[in-house]
Design a protein around this motif. Structure first.
Motif, short mmCIF file in Angstrom:
data_model
loop_
_atom_site.label_atom_id
_atom_site.label_comp_id
_atom_site.label_asym_id
_atom_site.label_seq_id
_atom_site.Cartn_x
_atom_site.Cartn_y
_atom_site.Cartn_z
N SER A 291 0.86 -0.94 -0.06
CA SER A 291 0.04 0.10 0.06
C SER A 291 0.99 1.15 0.02
O SER A 291 1.71 1.23 0.54
CB SER A 291 -0.94 -0.06 1.30
N PRO A 292 0.62 2.14 -0.75
CA PRO A 292 1.23 3.54 -0.81
C PRO A 292 1.60 4.34 0.54
O PRO A 292 2.21 4.83 0.73
CB PRO A 292 0.45 4.28 -1.69
N ASP A 293 0.55 4.06 1.50
CA ASP A 293 0.49 4.38 2.88
C ASP A 293 1.31 3.67 3.62
O ASP A 293 1.44 4.29 4.84
CB ASP A 293 -1.01 4.66 3.24
N THR A 294 1.91 2.61 3.21
CA THR A 294 2.67 2.00 4.31
C THR A 294 4.06 2.55 4.64
O THR A 294 4.61 2.81 5.84
CB THR A 294 2.89 0.47 3.82
N TRP A 295 4.74 2.98 3.59
CA TRP A 295 6.11 3.75 3.85
C TRP A 295 6.20 5.02 3.35
O TRP A 295 5.68 5.40 2.21
CB TRP A 295 6.99 2.75 3.02
#
Length: 180
Positions: A1-5
């Motif tokens: 997910s782009p929001d993970t890192w």
């Protein structure tokens, strides 16, 4: 997910969700790996995989390799044994073990895993330093300036480095790799 890192103020911030890994661009064989990390939640779970294929087998969420465990100090209180007793503090930091079929010989056996000989980790919100020396299937781990664990004869001896996302926010900084 782009929001993970995300990168914020030169710190790599991992949200912990979803569970998975981010891998290096290239594979490493013999190296020294320096990383600073801190959990932002009591009982947080994470780690670094070394010598990983970075492939996630069907039905699993994490790859193979040798895992260098990064658990926040309160993890033992939040995950008591079935009889209510605490897990050994050696689970918390620096435990080394093979994952996904990777076999190792532990320096400090706890079954097939190798446990730390001393608790040197700092708690939630405080920076910890790991220095990993990985050469020809052998690993030595220094936690906050002192060697506390090792393994030998890993069946994996070359692969990717992977940072783990496993449920809670963890932050990383000063990541350095020196190939030998």
């Amino acid at each position: 997910s782009p929001d993970t890192w995300k990168v914020k103020d030169e710190i790599l911030v991992c949200s912990g969700r979803p569970i998975g890994v981010m891998r290096s661009e290239k594979q490493y064989e013999n190296f020294v790996f320096h990383i600073e990390w801190r959990h932002m939640t009591a009982g947080g779970n994470s780690g670094v995989f070394i010598w990983s294929s970075a492939k996630i087998p069907q039905g699993r969420r994490l790859p193979d390799g040798v895992e260098v465990q990064m658990l926040e100090l309160d993890w033992v209180n939040q995950h008591k044994k079935s009889d209510g007793t605490l897990q050994p503090i050696a689970y918390v930091h620096g435990e080394l073990f093979g994952v996904g079929g990777v076999k190792i010989v532990p320096d400090n056996p706890r079954g097939a895993r190798s446990k730390s000989i001393e608790n040197r980790c700092k708690g939630k919100g405080l920076w910890n330093t790991y220095d990993v020396v990985a050469v020809d299937g052998d690993v030595k781990l220094s936690v906050n300036g002192k060697v506390v664990n090792g393994i030998g004869n890993s069946t994996a001896k070359k692969g990717y480095l992977c940072l783990e996302s496993e449920g809670a926010e963890i932050q990383f900084r000063n990541i350095q790799i020196m190939e030998l």
